[in-house]
Design an enzyme around this catalytic site. Sequence first.
Site, short mmCIF file in Angstrom:
data_model
loop_
_atom_site.label_atom_id
_atom_site.label_comp_id
_atom_site.label_asym_id
_atom_site.label_seq_id
_atom_site.Cartn_x
_atom_site.Cartn_y
_atom_site.Cartn_z
CD GLU A 210 38.41 44.08 40.03
OE1 GLU A 210 37.75 43.21 40.64
OE2 GLU A 210 38.39 44.22 38.81
CG HIS A 247 36.51 40.67 38.12
ND1 HIS A 247 37.31 41.78 38.02
CD2 HIS A 247 36.01 40.46 36.87
CE1 HIS A 247 37.31 42.21 36.77
NE2 HIS A 247 36.53 41.43 36.06
#
Length: 303
Positions: A210, A247
């Site tokens: 990510e 996140h």
Amino acid sequence: MIYRQHARVLVQGMTGKQGSFWTEKMLACGTQVVAGVNPKRAGERHLGLPVYATARAAMAETPFDWAVMFIPPAAAREAALDAIEAGAKTVVILTEHIPARDVIAIHHAAARRGTRIVGPNTAGIVTPGEGFVGIMPGHNGNIFQPGEVGVISRSGSLGTLICLNLTRAGIGQSAFLGIGGDPMIGTTTRDALEALDRDAGTRAIVMVGEIGGSMEEEAAAYAAGMSKPVVSFIAGRASPPGKKMGHAGAIVSGAFGSYAGKRRALEAAGVAVADTPGEIPHLLNLPRPRPADPASLGRHPAG
């Protein structure tokens, strides 16, 4: 950090709703869960397993190797330190939103005792055909099948999608390693990559990353010297700079942690980067299982 069926597992918070549900699934999948922890129900049995007041009390009577935590954030530090001091080799911390000072204390204690921390904010570990530890659907044969491709992911949902795509393409998995989405995790992408590189049952690796942080770049530096093929997908290509996405660690400052920077580092290391998760089976370029001969269906080996 790869779960093996001989490893004994303690479930902290086993008697709660989520703890009970996932403990049943882990047991059904072959995971060797041996006991649970709940101070209010110590001395009872739950799901046929003994319940103890602490991990240390459990270790004294029912030794374990791994601990997995179904524990709320405010109590996570105490539970993790209890498992670490008890002598757990690996502690899987599913909990998210643990205060930063508590996470620091957990990592410090783990480093002192030589305990492997997976998480916080992880979905867990799956070894298809052997078991799983956490909240990944390791019991679902439509998603996970034994094979030779290791999968690493910060995200449990993205990791599930990747494994589903692999299974649908006839490609099984040697292990799924969910490293977690907390800003301060105990097992990094590079740590997981090294573990799968050492694993004799892993032939190729899929790395799901990510935007944000530098873990993918650090993993790329290791991947450059590997003989096993590595394929990656980086989530967040369209995310605007400076805005947190997903996140807690997924925030980009300037070029640092950007999609473009991560992709450049990975491709320079020889890692094939997929534009979409659906491209990963093709990029792995592994031989597919031969279709069954229709004439042989229904036959059984002689003898």
